[in-house]
Design a protein around this motif. Structure first.
Motif, PDB file in Angstrom:
ATOM      1  N   LEU A 222       0.867  -1.170   0.138  1.00 24.28           N
ATOM      2  CA  LEU A 222      -0.117  -0.172  -0.086  1.00 24.28           C
ATOM      3  C   LEU A 222       1.143   1.277   0.098  1.00 24.28           C
ATOM      4  N   VAL A 223       0.695   2.023  -0.912  1.00 25.53           N
ATOM      5  CA  VAL A 223       1.414   3.364  -0.840  1.00 25.53           C
ATOM      6  C   VAL A 223       1.472   4.346   0.501  1.00 25.53           C
ATOM      7  N   MET A 224       2.734   4.887   0.236  1.00 29.80           N
ATOM      8  CA  MET A 224       2.668   6.302   1.364  1.00 29.80           C
ATOM      9  C   MET A 224       2.306   7.315   0.954  1.00 29.80           C
ATOM     10  N   ARG A 225       1.477   8.082   1.391  1.00 24.27           N
ATOM     11  CA  ARG A 225       1.000   9.424   0.988  1.00 24.27           C
ATOM     12  C   ARG A 225       1.613  10.558   1.627  1.00 24.27           C
ATOM     13  N   ALA A 226       1.689  11.821   1.225  1.00 23.75           N
ATOM     14  CA  ALA A 226       2.318  13.008   2.047  1.00 23.75           C
ATOM     15  C   ALA A 226       1.476  13.815   2.700  1.00 23.75           C
ATOM     16  N   GLU A 227       1.480  14.467   3.829  1.00 23.22           N
ATOM     17  CA  GLU A 227       0.835  15.527   4.283  1.00 23.22           C
ATOM     18  C   GLU A 227       1.145  16.864   3.520  1.00 23.22           C
ATOM     19  N   ARG A 228       0.235  17.676   3.890  1.00 20.16           N
ATOM     20  CA  ARG A 228       0.690  19.139   3.239  1.00 20.16           C
ATOM     21  C   ARG A 228       0.946  20.257   4.133  1.00 20.16           C
ATOM     22  N   LEU A 229       1.812  20.967   4.059  1.00 16.25           N
ATOM     23  CA  LEU A 229       1.425  22.527   4.709  1.00 16.25           C
ATOM     24  C   LEU A 229       1.755  23.423   3.620  1.00 16.25           C
ATOM     25  N   ALA A 230       1.547  24.766   3.819  1.00 18.24           N
ATOM     26  CA  ALA A 230       1.288  25.868   3.032  1.00 18.24           C
ATOM     27  C   ALA A 230       2.816  26.471   2.696  1.00 18.24           C
ATOM     28  N   SER A 231       4.011  26.443   3.531  1.00 21.36           N
ATOM     29  CA  SER A 231       4.919  27.368   3.195  1.00 21.36           C
ATOM     30  C   SER A 231       6.137  26.223   3.478  1.00 21.36           C
ATOM     31  N   THR A 232       7.223  27.159   2.797  1.00 19.57           N
ATOM     32  CA  THR A 232       8.725  26.420   2.833  1.00 19.57           C
ATOM     33  C   THR A 232       9.269  26.581   4.452  1.00 19.57           C
ATOM     34  N   ALA A 233       8.587  27.593   5.068  1.00 17.79           N
ATOM     35  CA  ALA A 233       9.157  27.652   6.491  1.00 17.79           C
ATOM     36  C   ALA A 233       8.818  26.684   7.526  1.00 17.79           C
ATOM     37  N   GLU A 234       7.455  26.524   7.207  1.00 17.96           N
ATOM     38  CA  GLU A 234       6.750  25.551   8.208  1.00 17.96           C
ATOM     39  C   GLU A 234       7.350  24.082   7.909  1.00 17.96           C
ATOM     40  N   ILE A 235       7.583  23.868   6.629  1.00 19.76           N
ATOM     41  CA  ILE A 235       8.068  22.453   6.330  1.00 19.76           C
ATOM     42  C   ILE A 235       9.418  22.383   6.964  1.00 19.76           C
ATOM     43  N   GLU A 390      12.867  27.427  -0.774  1.00 16.80           N
ATOM     44  CA  GLU A 390      12.019  28.378  -1.407  1.00 16.80           C
ATOM     45  C   GLU A 390      12.620  28.482  -2.829  1.00 16.80           C
ATOM     46  N   ALA A 391      13.991  28.384  -3.069  1.00 21.08           N
ATOM     47  CA  ALA A 391      14.343  28.864  -4.544  1.00 21.08           C
ATOM     48  C   ALA A 391      14.269  27.290  -5.181  1.00 21.08           C
ATOM     49  N   LEU A 392      14.108  25.893  -4.621  1.00 22.64           N
ATOM     50  CA  LEU A 392      13.676  25.062  -5.385  1.00 22.64           C
ATOM     51  C   LEU A 392      12.098  24.632  -5.700  1.00 22.64           C
ATOM     52  N   PHE A 393      11.624  25.381  -4.773  1.00 23.57           N
ATOM     53  CA  PHE A 393       9.968  25.288  -4.923  1.00 23.57           C
ATOM     54  C   PHE A 393       9.772  26.212  -6.051  1.00 23.57           C
ATOM     55  N   GLN A 394      10.337  27.263  -6.272  1.00 27.13           N
ATOM     56  CA  GLN A 394       9.908  28.178  -7.326  1.00 27.13           C
ATOM     57  C   GLN A 394      10.704  27.671  -8.537  1.00 27.13           C
ATOM     58  N   GLN A 395      11.666  26.994  -8.370  1.00 27.59           N
ATOM     59  CA  GLN A 395      12.418  26.468  -9.750  1.00 27.59           C
ATOM     60  C   GLN A 395      11.294  25.447 -10.308  1.00 27.59           C
ATOM     61  N   ALA A 396      10.679  24.602  -9.380  1.00 33.33           N
ATOM     62  CA  ALA A 396       9.808  23.489  -9.867  1.00 33.33           C
ATOM     63  C   ALA A 396       8.607  24.391 -10.557  1.00 33.33           C
ATOM     64  N   LEU A 397       7.754  25.376  -9.756  1.00 32.22           N
ATOM     65  CA  LEU A 397       6.894  25.791 -10.642  1.00 32.22           C
ATOM     66  C   LEU A 397       7.290  26.536 -11.893  1.00 32.22           C
ATOM     67  N   ASN A 398       8.581  27.283 -12.145  1.00 37.72           N
ATOM     68  CA  ASN A 398       8.957  27.531 -13.209  1.00 37.72           C
ATOM     69  C   ASN A 398       8.927  26.693 -14.372  1.00 37.72           C
ATOM     70  N   LYS A 399       9.112  25.382 -13.999  1.00 38.84           N
ATOM     71  CA  LYS A 399       9.367  24.217 -14.953  1.00 38.84           C
ATOM     72  C   LYS A 399       8.102  23.741 -14.950  1.00 38.84           C
ATOM     73  N   ASN A 400       7.115  24.414 -14.804  1.00 39.99           N
ATOM     74  CA  ASN A 400       5.663  23.791 -14.744  1.00 39.99           C
ATOM     75  C   ASN A 400       5.407  22.640 -14.268  1.00 39.99           C
ATOM     76  N   LEU A 401       6.144  22.355 -13.065  1.00 34.62           N
ATOM     77  CA  LEU A 401       5.823  21.098 -12.354  1.00 34.62           C
ATOM     78  C   LEU A 401       4.700  21.440 -11.056  1.00 34.62           C
ATOM     79  N   GLU A 402       4.296  20.273 -10.662  1.00 31.50           N
ATOM     80  CA  GLU A 402       2.998  20.664  -9.538  1.00 31.50           C
ATOM     81  C   GLU A 402       3.785  21.248  -8.357  1.00 31.50           C
ATOM     82  N   GLY A 403       5.035  21.009  -7.921  1.00 32.23           N
ATOM     83  CA  GLY A 403       5.406  21.839  -6.605  1.00 32.23           C
ATOM     84  C   GLY A 403       6.554  20.913  -6.245  1.00 32.23           C
ATOM     85  N   ILE A 404       6.901  20.788  -4.857  1.00 29.96           N
ATOM     86  CA  ILE A 404       7.909  19.954  -4.356  1.00 29.96           C
ATOM     87  C   ILE A 404       7.310  18.879  -3.448  1.00 29.96           C
TER      88      ILE A 404
END
Ligand code: AMP
Length: 573
Positions: A222-235, A390-404
C-alpha cells in the motif's frame, strides 16, 4: 469445511447490519476453518478466488449463469429468466429452484472443491470457454443444496457483496485470537505491506498475535502518501532543519516489482490495480536498466516529449492508462518512470530503513542511466536553508511542475498511511482557467461500472472551427456530472444518434466513440487549464473538465477554436 457450513456463515453475515456482529461471526468462521482452507475462505468472502490485486475475473454474464441454472436443475432457460426478472437476484433464483431438494451431496461438497472449480471457471478463456464455464458452474450448482446454490450463483457475476470491507475481516482475525480488537493495528500493519487477505488470515491462524509479514515481490505494497503544509518555512521547521527535496511530478503513481533471474516484471497503480499490460515500454526498460536482482520500486510514471525531454501535463500522461490501443498510445506518449523509493531489495524489506539509506540504493541501482534511459532516479537535493528550499520550490513551478515533495532524511516508509515523513507543497493555482468553455457533445461511449446505469460512460466534446466548418475535439469527459445531468444527457442524446461519424467531425482515430450524435447538445464546462494535446484535433485539451450546466445554445455559437487559442495565450502570460 463443507460449503454448506460456509453458506450458513454467509447467510448470517448477510442478515446482520451490525459491524460488531459481523466481526464476531467472522471470528467464529475463521476459528472453525482449517489452516489449509482459511485463505480460500478469505477470498470467497470477497466473492473472489484470488486477492483483489490479481486481475482474475470470472467473465460470466447473467445470461450465462441463467443457462447454468437451467442445465443444473433441468428447467427451461425461459423459466429461469422469468424467475430472475421477478427477484432481480440470481442467488435467490437458484435457491428458489432448489426448494424442496433434499440433496445428500450438498452436505459433503467441500469449500476446497468449490474454490477449485470456481478457479477453473475464472481461468478458462478463448474458444469454447463460454460452454465450459457454464458446464462447470452447472456441475457445482447440481451438487449443492439451496443455501449453497444461493451464494455459488452470485459469485461468478460479482454479486456476493456481503457488506463489509477488508478492515472488518482484519478485525475478525483479531477477535479470533482472544475475543478483542486489540490486535487489529498489528494485523493491519501486516496488511499494509502485503494486502493479501488469504496470506494474512493463514498467518494469523498459525501464529496468533505474533505474525511476521514481509513484503513479497508480486504483491503490491500500500503506497505512502504525503501530508501538506502551506509554506517552506513551516516545512523546514517540521522536518527539523534538514530535509531532502524532490520535484513533485504530476503523473501516475506506479510501483514496479522486478525479479531479474525470472524476467518477472509487474506494475501496480496507486489503487493496487495491476497495470503491467498498459506499459510495455516500462516492462522492457525494467529488464534492461535495473541493476539489481529482486526489487520493489515506488515512483511516478510520466509522459515526456522525446524532442525536448520535457514532461507532459497529466492530461496527456493519463491517456496511457488504457486497456485498448496500448501500442498506439505508447508511441504517442512515451513514458519515463521517475523512481523516488526502493521498498525491497534482494530478499530484504527496506520500508523500516531511513529515507537516506533507501535513496542511496535507488541511485546505485539506476546509476547507469543516460539521456535515453526510461527508468531514472528522481532529482534530489538535501537542503538546510529556508532560502534554498524556497528557490527549489520556485524552480519547480517555473518548470511547470506541480510543486515539491519534501522528505525526512531518517524517515521510514509509512506503507498505507499519509505521514509527516513526506510533506508536499504545491504551487498556487494561478494557472487555473478563469473562464468556462461552451462545447458540443459529439458522441459517447457506453462505459462500465457505476455510470453504466445511465447508459453513457463518457462523452466526447468539441468546439466549432469556422475556418474549416468543422468540429474539433477538445476532451473526453467521464466525471464531474451529477446523476441527473448524466440522465439528462442520455435522454437528450437518444433522438440525436446517427449511424456513423458526421463528416464535419474532425476526430483523431484514437478518440472514436461507441455512439455518434448530431451536434445539438451544448454544455458549459469549467476546467483547471488548457493543455497541449496530440489526441485532440483542437490541439488542446481541457484538464479536469466539469460540467457547469447544459445550455440552450446554437452549436455554432459555442466557444470557437480561435477563442481557445487566445485563452491558451492568456493562460501563459
Ligand atoms: P497527492 O496525490 O496530491 O496526495 O500527492 C501525492 C502524489 O504525488 C503521490 O501519490 C505521487 O503520485 C506524486 N508524486 C510526484 N512526485 C513525487 C515524489 N517525488 N515523491 C512522492 N510522490 C510523488
Amino acid at each position: 469445511m463443507t460449503f454448506s457450513k460456509l453458506a450458513e456463515y454467509f447467510s448470517k453475515l448477510e442478515s446482520t447490519a451490525s459491524r460488531n456482529n459481523m466481526v464476531e461471526i467472522l471470528a467464529q468462521l475463521f476459528a472453525e476453518a482449517g489452516t489449509d482452507e482459511i485463505d480460500k475462505i478469505a477470498y470467497l468472502l470477497q466473492g473472489r478466488v484470488a486477492p483483489l490485486f490479481e486481475p482474475i475475473e470470472f467473465g460470466m454474464a447473467d445470461r450465462m449463469v441463467i443457462r447454468a441454472l437451467a442445465k443444473a436443475y433441468g428447467v427451461s432457460g425461459e423459466k429461469v429468466t422469468q424467475m430472475f426478472k421477478k427477484s432481480g437476484d440470481l442467488g435467490e433464483t437458484a435457491q428458489e429452484l432448489r426448494k424442496g431438494c433434499t440433496l445428500k451431496q450438498g452436505a459433503t461438497l467441500q469449500v476446497g472443491e468449490v474454490f477449485e472449480k470456481l478457479t477453473v471457471i475464472a481461468d478458462s478463456s478463448g474458444e469454447g470457454s463460454v460452454e465450459k464455464k457454464i458446464g462447470l458452474l452447472a456441475d457445482l450448482l447440481a451438487g449443492s443444496d439451496g443455501l449453497s446454490a444461493r451464494y455459488i450463483a452470485r459469485i461468478p457475476v460479482d454479486k456476493l457483496r456481503l457488506g463489509f470491507s477488508d478492515m472488518t475481516m482484519l478485525e475478525g482475525l483479531s477477535w479470533m485470537i482472544d475475543g478483542t480488537k486489540k490486535h487489529k493495528d498489528n494485523i493491519e500493519a501486516a496488511y499494509d505491506v502485503r494486502p493479501d487477505l488469504g496470506v494474512i488470515a493463514q498467518e494469523v491462524k498459525q501464529r496468533g498475535a505474533n505474525i511476521k509479514i514481509e513484503p513479497k515481490v508480486g504483491t503490491p505494497i500500500l503506497v505512502m502518501r504525503a501530508e501538506r503544509l502551506a509554506s517552506t518555512a513551516e516545512i523546514l521547521e517540521k522536518m527539523g532543519g534538514k530535509c531532502a527535496v524532490e520535484p513533485k511530478l504530476d503523473g501516475l503513481r506506479t510501483q514496479l516489482h522486478f525479479i531479474k533471474n525470472l524476467d518477472f516484471v509487474r506494475l501496480f497503480s496507486r489503487g493496487l490495480e495491476d497495470v503491467t499490460a498498459m506499459y510495455p515500454d516500462l516492462v522492457a526498460a525494467a529488464k534492461k536498466e535495473i541493476a539489481a536482482n529482486e526489487v520493489i520500486l515506488d515512483g511516478e510514471a510520466i509522459g515526456f516529449d522525446p524532442k525536448t525531454g520535457k514532461y507532459l501535463p497529466f492530461q496527456e500522461t493519463v491517456q496511457r492508462k488504457r486497456k485498448y490501443d496500448v501500442a498506439a498510445f505508447a508511441g504517442n506518449v512515451p513514458l519515463r518512470l521517475v523512481v523516488f523509493d526502493c521498498l525491497y531489495l534482494n530478499g530484504e524489506s527496506l520500508i523500516n530503513k531511513p529515507y537516506g539509506f533507501r535513496r542511496k540504493i535507488v541511485e546505485e541501482m539506476l546509476k547507469r542511466f543516460q539521456h535515453d534511459t526510461i527508468i531514472i532516479p528522481a532529482e534530489m537535493e538535501v537542503v538546510q536553508l529556508a532560502e534554498r528550499l524556497e528557490a527549489l520550490f520556485q524552480q519547480a513551478l517555473n518548470k511547470n511542475l506541480e510543486g515539491i515533495m519534501v522528505k525526512k532524511l531518517d524517515g521510514v516508509y509509512q506503507a498505507g498511511a499519509r505521514g509527516w515523513n513526506w510533506i508536499k507543497l504545491k504551487g498556487s493555482y494561478t494557472k487555473k482557467l478563469n473562464d468556462t468553455i461552451d462545447a458540443v457533445v459529439m458522441g459517447y461511449d457506453f462505459g462500465q461500472g457505476k455510470r453504466n446505469k445511465f447508459g453513457v460512460g463518457s462523452f466526447l466534446i468539441g468546439v466549432y472551427d469556422k475556418k474549416t466548418d468543422s468540429y474539433k475535439t477538445i476532451s473526453k469527459v467521464g466525471t464531474g456530472l451529477t446523476d441527473k445531468e448524466w440522465r439528462d444527457l442520455k435522454i437528450k442524446s437518444q433522438k440525436l444518434k446517427v449511424k456513423s461519424k458526421p463528416n464535419n467531425y474532425d476526430v483523431n482515430k484514437l478518440m472514436v466513440c461507441d455512439e455518434w450524435l448530431e451536434p445539438q447538445i451544448v454544455g458549459e464546462f469549467r476546467a483547471d487549464e488548457l493543455t497541449k494535446s496530440p489526441m485532440h484535433t483542437a490541439g488542446y485539451a481541457l484538464r479536469f473538465p466539469r460540467l457547469e450546466r447544459w445550455r440552450e445554445k446554437n452549436p455554432e455559437d459555442t466557444t470557437s477554436l480561435k477563442e481557445i487559442l487566445e485563452m491558451v495565450k492568456l493562460q501563459k502570460s
